[in-house]
Design an enzyme around this catalytic site. Structure first.
Site, mmCIF file in Angstrom:
data_model
loop_
_atom_site.group_PDB
_atom_site.id
_atom_site.type_symbol
_atom_site.label_atom_id
_atom_site.label_comp_id
_atom_site.label_asym_id
_atom_site.label_seq_id
_atom_site.Cartn_x
_atom_site.Cartn_y
_atom_site.Cartn_z
ATOM 1 N N ASP A 284 0.857 -1.186 0.000
ATOM 2 C CA ASP A 284 0.000 0.000 0.000
ATOM 3 C C ASP A 284 0.904 1.251 0.000
ATOM 4 O O ASP A 284 1.714 1.415 0.926
ATOM 5 C CB ASP A 284 -0.882 -0.031 1.268
ATOM 6 C CG ASP A 284 -1.795 1.177 1.376
ATOM 7 O OD1 ASP A 284 -1.682 2.106 0.557
ATOM 8 O OD2 ASP A 284 -2.632 1.176 2.310
ATOM 9 N N GLU B 136 30.102 5.947 5.909
ATOM 10 C CA GLU B 136 30.086 4.508 6.183
ATOM 11 C C GLU B 136 30.044 3.745 4.862
ATOM 12 O O GLU B 136 29.850 2.535 4.832
ATOM 13 C CB GLU B 136 28.910 4.125 7.078
ATOM 14 C CG GLU B 136 27.551 4.530 6.552
ATOM 15 C CD GLU B 136 26.444 4.070 7.477
ATOM 16 O OE1 GLU B 136 26.265 2.851 7.606
ATOM 17 O OE2 GLU B 136 25.759 4.926 8.058
ATOM 18 N N CYS C 191 25.984 6.347 10.868
ATOM 19 C CA CYS C 191 25.521 7.695 10.505
ATOM 20 C C CYS C 191 26.099 8.787 11.392
ATOM 21 O O CYS C 191 25.738 9.961 11.258
ATOM 22 C CB CYS C 191 23.995 7.769 10.577
ATOM 23 S SG CYS C 191 23.198 6.668 9.428
ATOM 24 N N SER D 164 16.472 -1.321 15.881
ATOM 25 C CA SER D 164 17.299 -0.123 15.633
ATOM 26 C C SER D 164 16.554 1.149 16.043
ATOM 27 O O SER D 164 17.173 2.113 16.516
ATOM 28 C CB SER D 164 17.742 -0.047 14.167
ATOM 29 O OG SER D 164 16.681 0.318 13.304
ATOM 30 N N HIS E 203 18.585 12.998 13.439
ATOM 31 C CA HIS E 203 19.012 12.104 12.354
ATOM 32 C C HIS E 203 17.734 11.539 11.719
ATOM 33 O O HIS E 203 16.831 11.104 12.438
ATOM 34 C CB HIS E 203 19.890 10.984 12.921
ATOM 35 C CG HIS E 203 20.099 9.866 11.949
ATOM 36 N ND1 HIS E 203 20.607 10.085 10.675
ATOM 37 C CD2 HIS E 203 19.838 8.535 12.014
ATOM 38 C CE1 HIS E 203 20.656 8.940 10.025
ATOM 39 N NE2 HIS E 203 20.193 7.978 10.814
ATOM 40 N N LYS F 109 8.959 10.121 15.870
ATOM 41 C CA LYS F 109 9.194 9.254 17.037
ATOM 42 C C LYS F 109 10.232 9.891 17.963
ATOM 43 O O LYS F 109 10.118 9.841 19.186
ATOM 44 C CB LYS F 109 9.707 7.875 16.578
ATOM 45 C CG LYS F 109 8.685 7.041 15.800
ATOM 46 C CD LYS F 109 9.346 5.734 15.340
ATOM 47 C CE LYS F 109 8.556 4.987 14.293
ATOM 48 N NZ LYS F 109 7.353 4.337 14.783
HETATM 49 P P1 HMG Z 1 8.643 -2.530 8.199
HETATM 50 O O1 HMG Z 1 8.601 -3.623 9.206
HETATM 51 O O2 HMG Z 1 8.542 -2.932 6.763
HETATM 52 O O3 HMG Z 1 7.518 -1.452 8.419
HETATM 53 O O4 HMG Z 1 10.013 -1.748 8.389
HETATM 54 P P2 HMG Z 1 6.438 -1.325 9.611
HETATM 55 O O5 HMG Z 1 5.493 -2.457 9.580
HETATM 56 O O6 HMG Z 1 7.152 -1.031 10.902
HETATM 57 O O7 HMG Z 1 5.703 -0.013 9.105
HETATM 58 C C1 HMG Z 1 6.365 1.209 9.082
HETATM 59 C C2 HMG Z 1 5.361 2.277 9.480
HETATM 60 O O8 HMG Z 1 4.352 2.362 8.464
HETATM 61 C C3 HMG Z 1 4.611 1.957 10.784
HETATM 62 O O9 HMG Z 1 4.427 3.199 11.425
HETATM 63 C C4 HMG Z 1 3.286 1.413 10.289
HETATM 64 O O10 HMG Z 1 2.214 1.562 11.228
HETATM 65 C C5 HMG Z 1 3.049 2.240 9.047
HETATM 66 P P3 HMG Z 1 4.669 3.334 13.029
HETATM 67 O O11 HMG Z 1 3.658 2.486 13.660
HETATM 68 O O12 HMG Z 1 6.071 2.819 13.300
HETATM 69 O O13 HMG Z 1 4.537 4.776 13.316
HETATM 70 N N1 HMG Z 1 2.176 1.616 8.048
HETATM 71 C C6 HMG Z 1 1.236 2.290 7.360
HETATM 72 N N2 HMG Z 1 0.850 3.578 7.416
HETATM 73 C C7 HMG Z 1 -0.172 3.967 6.584
HETATM 74 N N3 HMG Z 1 -0.793 3.110 5.728
HETATM 75 C C8 HMG Z 1 -0.433 1.822 5.653
HETATM 76 C C9 HMG Z 1 0.619 1.358 6.498
HETATM 77 N N4 HMG Z 1 1.225 0.158 6.679
HETATM 78 C C10 HMG Z 1 2.171 0.336 7.634
HETATM 79 N N5 HMG Z 1 -1.058 0.997 4.799
HETATM 80 C C11 HMG Z 1 11.694 -0.240 9.092
HETATM 81 C C12 HMG Z 1 10.223 -0.406 8.749
HETATM 82 C C13 HMG Z 1 12.012 1.212 9.367
HETATM 83 C C14 HMG Z 1 12.041 -1.053 10.332
HETATM 84 C C15 HMG Z 1 12.551 -0.739 7.884
HETATM 85 O O14 HMG Z 1 12.320 0.104 6.776
HETATM 86 C C16 HMG Z 1 14.027 -0.818 8.159
HETATM 87 O O15 HMG Z 1 14.546 -1.825 8.647
HETATM 88 N N6 HMG Z 1 14.825 0.276 7.827
HETATM 89 C C17 HMG Z 1 16.239 0.327 8.040
HETATM 90 C C18 HMG Z 1 16.618 0.584 9.507
HETATM 91 C C19 HMG Z 1 16.245 1.982 9.979
HETATM 92 O O16 HMG Z 1 16.041 2.894 9.183
HETATM 93 N N7 HMG Z 1 16.278 2.199 11.320
HETATM 94 C C20 HMG Z 1 15.997 3.500 11.885
HETATM 95 C C21 HMG Z 1 16.662 3.702 13.263
HETATM 96 S S1 HMG Z 1 18.410 3.274 13.226
HETATM 97 C C22 HMG Z 1 19.149 4.613 12.363
HETATM 98 O O17 HMG Z 1 18.540 5.618 12.167
HETATM 99 C C23 HMG Z 1 20.535 4.406 11.840
HETATM 100 C C24 HMG Z 1 20.635 4.176 10.336
HETATM 101 O O18 HMG Z 1 20.459 5.406 9.647
HETATM 102 C C25 HMG Z 1 21.967 3.521 9.981
HETATM 103 C C26 HMG Z 1 23.240 4.196 10.422
HETATM 104 O O19 HMG Z 1 23.386 4.703 11.533
HETATM 105 O O20 HMG Z 1 24.181 4.114 9.627
HETATM 106 C C27 HMG Z 1 19.570 3.238 9.841
#
Ligand code: HMG
Length: 407
Positions: free
Chosen positions: A30, A82, A114, A207, A239, A248
């Site tokens: 979606d 990185e 990051c 994370s 970040h 959040k």
């Molecule tokens: P996921 O499991 O596919 O997604 O992964 P989800 O099920 O958690 O859904 C994401 C959000 O969309 C949720 O919102 C859902 O409710 C919503 P929340 O409840 O969290 O507020 N959602 C919808 N909203 C509207 N309509 C819909 C719908 N369906 C779901 N139909 C995840 C998400 C971010 C975990 C994934 O993309 C991921 O693993 N990303 C990479 C890791 C990441 O970015 N981590 C962030 C923190 S760590 C960090 O920032 C460091 C980093 O930059 C690396 C570094 O330091 O080098 C990553």
């Protein structure tokens, strides 16, 4: 105490992008999940001819030219990344050559996911405050390509780009308060990229928790207990791996500031929080939503967005900045928008770059991802064949690790 901070800022990124709604359709998801749930509109995609070096040089050259800084004024060059290009040789030394910096320059790369550029920024301010800079400036560049791979949960949180910052005494844009900078470190397995992989591995939901814990820890180190400055902040910058993460983070920040747990059914405090988010965070996330996660530069991209929309009323106001690097390391700090910063907003605005970008079809994007996997072993790369030859610098024969300037 010397007044130090950011004197010049510039962004540069790849010439191609993917529409998140199209990616969602291709993945059978979606579109609201990517657009609202993650908050992303578009995602910048690098070709094999654009890398951490080419993006860093373009951003660095812009920061120097647009703010009238001569390369000979730079006495420290740090590239936070990185996604380095060599296990041994720093990205920074290629950037040093291409920018024509003086040989009397301390040049190195910082890596902590990051967090690398924030580490470079605070180290540069320490270098100036110690007196070792002898009137010279530091150039700190955050440059990265976020790749999680096709069909992974991280795929919609990719992106690429570089932010260059000149750090100096009496800065024209942002000055930092050295008494309110706090740090946090803890070894966690939330996100990592082993030597054999071009793609990051992430324990995604964990994370997010690690990020929020680091915000609590770093803020606690920065501010004296009972600090009441939250309401005076003109902006809170975080970040931004994806835009919703800033929501959040602000939620946690608000709870920490008022020592209370926020729940939607406690209407008054919830409304206060939502108002605070709309006023102090959301307006500066438009570039992050357009470009995606640029890792080390993401926080500073939000800073560019703030300053490009500024007016004189922002000058002299305090802002908070939070940098998080997985693994993990973090810094929270308080800074002040400098008097006169408003006069520089057109110089740091990447609007022209955004207007020149080209939309990639999902087929083109997937093909570029596959070509990038092979790029390290290719004998030569042809930038024109990607139809995205707008950049000033490009990677040539990768075997010899050369980057070329066009024309
Ligand atoms: P996921 O499991 O596919 O997604 O992964 P989800 O099920 O958690 O859904 C994401 C959000 O969309 C949720 O919102 C859902 O409710 C919503 P929340 O409840 O969290 O507020 N959602 C919808 N909203 C509207 N309509 C819909 C719908 N369906 C779901 N139909 C995840 C998400 C971010 C975990 C994934 O993309 C991921 O693993 N990303 C990479 C890791 C990441 O970015 N981590 C962030 C923190 S760590 C960090 O920032 C460091 C980093 O930059 C690396 C570094 O330091 O080098 C990553």
């Amino acid at each position: 105490m010397k007044s130090t901070g950011i004197d010049a800022l510039a962004f540069s990124g790849p010439r191609g992008y993917v529409e998140m709604s199209e990616l969602a359709e291709a993945r059978g998801v979606d579109p609201a999940k990517y657009l609202k749930g993650l908050g992303q509109q578009r995602m910048a995609i690098a070709t094999p001819c654009e890398d951490t070096v080419t993006m860093a040089v373009e951003a660095g050259a812009q920061a120097l030219e647009r703010f009238g800084i001569d390369p000979s004024e730079i006495g420290t060059l740090i590239v936070g990344t990185e996604t380095g290009v060599d296990h041994s040789k720093p990205v920074a030394v290629y950037v040093h050559e291409l920018l024509g910096l003086d040989t009397r320059c301390r040049t190195f790369e910082t890596k902590h996911a990051c967090y690398g550029a924030m580490a470079g920024l605070t180290s540069s301010m320490d270098w100036i405050a110690s007196g070792r800079a002898r009137g010279r400036k530091a150039l700190v560049i955050a440059s990265d390509i976020a790749r999680y791979g096709l069909n992974t949960p991280g795929e919609p949180t990719q992106g690429a780009g570089a932010v260059a910052m000149v750090v100096a005494e009496q800065p024209r844009l942002v000055r930092f308060d050295p008494t309110r900078i706090g740090d946090y470190t803890r070894q966690v397995m939330d996100f990592w990229r082993p030597l054999y992989s071009k793609y990051a591995f992430a324990d995604g939901h964990y994370s997010i928790q690690c990020y929020l814990d680091a915000l609590s820890g770093a803020r606690g180190d920065a501010l004296a207990e009972g600090d009441t400055g939250f309401d005076a902040l003109a902006a809170s910058l975080y970040h931004v791996p994806f835009v919703r993460m800033a929501w959040k983070a602000h939620h946690r920040h608000f709870e920490l500031a008022f020592g209370d747990t926020l729940e939607p059914d406690r209407h008054e405090s919830w409304q206060r929080f939502e108002h605070s988010y709309r006023q102090r965070v959301e307006p500066w996330l438009s570039l992050n939503a357009e470009i995606g996660n640029i890792y080390t530069g993401s926080l500073f991209l939000a800073l560019i967005d703030l300053l490009r929309q500024s007016d004189e009323s922002l000058e002299g106001r305090e802002i908070s900045l939070f940098s998080y690097g997985s693994g993990c390391g973090a810094t929270y700090c308080i800074a002040e928008v400098a008097a006169g910063a408003n006069a520089w907003k057109s110089q740091l605005d990447p609007a022209e770059y955004l207007a020149q970008r080209r939309r990639l079809s999902i087929d083109e994007y997937e093909s570029l991802m596959q070509q990038t996997e092979q790029a390290d072993l290719a004998e030569s790369l042809d930038p024109v064949s990607h139809g995205l030859d707008g950049g000033l610098y490009y990677v040539g024969t990768v075997d010899h690790q050369r980057r070329y300037r066009r024309g």
